[in-house]
Design an enzyme around this catalytic site. Structure first.
Site, PDB file in Angstrom:
ATOM      1  CB  CYS A 132      18.848 102.208  13.172  1.00 53.57           C
ATOM      2  SG  CYS A 132      19.226 103.946  13.482  1.00 53.57           S
ATOM      3  CB  SER A 162      27.465 102.795  16.854  1.00 48.26           C
ATOM      4  OG  SER A 162      26.245 102.215  17.270  1.00 48.26           O
ATOM      5  NE  ARG A 238      22.923 110.138  19.306  1.00 53.20           N
ATOM      6  CZ  ARG A 238      22.672 109.653  18.091  1.00 53.20           C
ATOM      7  NH1 ARG A 238      22.682 108.368  17.869  1.00 53.20           N
ATOM      8  NH2 ARG A 238      22.393 110.470  17.096  1.00 53.20           N
ATOM      9  CG  HIS A 245      19.155 102.460  18.364  1.00 56.93           C
ATOM     10  ND1 HIS A 245      20.405 102.956  18.667  1.00 56.93           N
ATOM     11  CD2 HIS A 245      18.859 102.951  17.131  1.00 56.93           C
ATOM     12  CE1 HIS A 245      20.818 103.714  17.670  1.00 56.93           C
ATOM     13  NE2 HIS A 245      19.910 103.720  16.719  1.00 56.93           N
TER      14      HIS A 245
HETATM   15  O1  L14 Z   1      19.527 106.565   8.967  1.00 57.56           O
HETATM   16  O2  L14 Z   1      22.011 107.880  15.176  1.00 57.56           O
HETATM   17  O3  L14 Z   1      18.172 108.199   9.164  1.00 57.56           O
HETATM   18  O4  L14 Z   1      22.682 109.803  14.531  1.00 57.56           O
HETATM   19  C1  L14 Z   1      20.234 109.276  11.004  1.00 57.56           C
HETATM   20  C2  L14 Z   1      20.687 109.563  12.450  1.00 57.56           C
HETATM   21  C3  L14 Z   1      20.676 106.860  11.369  1.00 57.56           C
HETATM   22  C4  L14 Z   1      21.079 107.135  12.810  1.00 57.56           C
HETATM   23  C5  L14 Z   1      19.122 107.544   9.577  1.00 57.56           C
HETATM   24  C6  L14 Z   1      22.127 108.746  14.310  1.00 57.56           C
HETATM   25  C7  L14 Z   1      19.713 107.895  10.916  1.00 57.56           C
HETATM   26  C8  L14 Z   1      21.637 108.502  12.920  1.00 57.56           C
END
Ligand code: L14
Length: 341
Positions: A132, A162, A238, A245
């Site tokens: 993402c 999310s 985070r 994001h």
């Molecule tokens: O798709 O926000 O590699 O915890 C792994 C961590 C997606 C977001 C991925 C998160 C991500 C995820």
């Protein structure tokens, strides 16, 4: 009449999976039959698609016979195991996990950036959806890269909960509620409290001191732009935001470019909306990008500490463009350009 396709969504009950189903409906994807797959825990539940209640079935190795396109968002382990099984049955897999992204025989695709890479799917029958944070950054970087080249990128992210899934959405909600009621917040998903806090950790730590999320941004960007010479360093954070994001992106270009030129370039770029009017306090924000499919860019200005530096602020809905929308856009290319002939 246009061809219709048998589509499966694996991980259908998740935060991304349910958005994938809605996205297929909203964009009018040519679905003949929609199969919803999840673990045995969710089997039997019903989800709505085009006014119909569709029962969720357990994902097994026999799930993919007759399925033309399988969109996966069921976690890396499930994709690792079941994507090749589905592909062997002739199903084109579009996978949202990190399992296949860096496989040289699997294209990593952002439809606005490298749609032609989809052609490579015939090698393994799998196409990977980028991370993402990578998607929204590269949607904004690609037009700049193609115009003046990019030497180096320094990115810091402010990522919504999310991305971790429904349980993390609940965690932020429950912790916030607990604290405002003078109760002890519970910690189940993240190693520390996320409510009223910022965590400089997304995914696990690697030996080089970076997190996996940070290295995904480096490696995936180089793969999508097919240029390992771009220097990239990422810090992923985070934040207590539910959806979208935000990213502070510092770019050092190879040839000079003014902030005005970047603004014009991005105003004309596919999938980008420029929101950049400091005189009116206008810039992209998570609360405005949530529920939208575009990537929003603002705060475009020169980095005056280097000769060819540009700073910008890039915001996008991580569940939509960062996951479900991008995957369905890839499915549209597959259906239109490869499976309709
Ligand atoms: O798709 O926000 O590699 O915890 C792994 C961590 C997606 C977001 C991925 C998160 C991500 C995820």
């Amino acid at each position: 009449m246009a061809k219709l396709f048998n589509v499966a969504v694996a991980g259908a009950t998740g935060a991304v999976g349910s958005r994938m189903i809605a996205c297929l409906e909203e964009r009018g994807f040519p679905v003949k039959n929609l199969k919803l797959l999840a673990t045995s825990k969710s089997a039997g539940r019903k989800l709505r698609f085009k006014g119909e209640e569709i029962p969720v079935e357990e994902l097994t190795e026999n799930s993919f016979g007759g399925v033309d396109i399988g969109i996966f968002s069921a976690g890396g382990a499930t994709s690792q195991e079941f994507a090749p099984i589905a592909a062997k049955d002739g199903c084109v897999v579009i996978d949202n996990s990190a399992a296949w992204r860096m496989d040289p025989d699997v294209p990593l695709v952002i439809p606005e950036v490298n749609p032609d890479a989809v052609a490579g799917y015939t090698k393994k029958g799998i196409i990977a959806n980028p991370n993402c944070s990578t998607i929204q950054m590269v949607v904004a970087l690609a037009p700049i890269y193609r115009k003046v080249g990019i030497k180096r990128v320094v990115v810091s992210t402010y990522q919504a909960v999310s991305g971790t899934g429904k349980k993390a959405i609940d965690e932020l909600y429950n912790q916030t509620k607990a604290i405002l009621n003078f109760l002890e917040p519970e910690m189940k998903v993240y190693p520390h409290r996320i409510a009223f806090n910022c965590l400089p950790q997304i995914d696990v730590f690697l030996d080089n001191g970076y997190t996996k999320e940070e290295m995904k941004m480096v490696e995936e960007t180089q793969k999508i732009l097919e240029d390992d010479s771009i220097g990239i360093t990422a810090t992923t954070i985070r934040v207590p935001v539910f959806f979208s994001h935000s990213e502070s992106v510092n770019v050092e270009t190879r040839q000079p470019i003014s902030p005005e030129e970047v603004r014009t370039l991005l105003e004309n770029a596919p999938g980008v909306i420029v929101v950049d009017d400091p005189s009116k306090n206008l810039y992209p924000m998570a609360i405005d990008a949530a529920g939208r499919d575009e990537t929003f860019v603002g705060r475009i200005r020169a980095d005056e500490s280097v000769p060819n530096g540009i700073n910008m602020w890039v915001v996008s809905d991580n569940i939509r463009k960062g996951a479900a929308t991008n995957a369905v856009q890839i499915a549209e290319i597959v259906a239109r350009d490869y499976l309709s002939k």
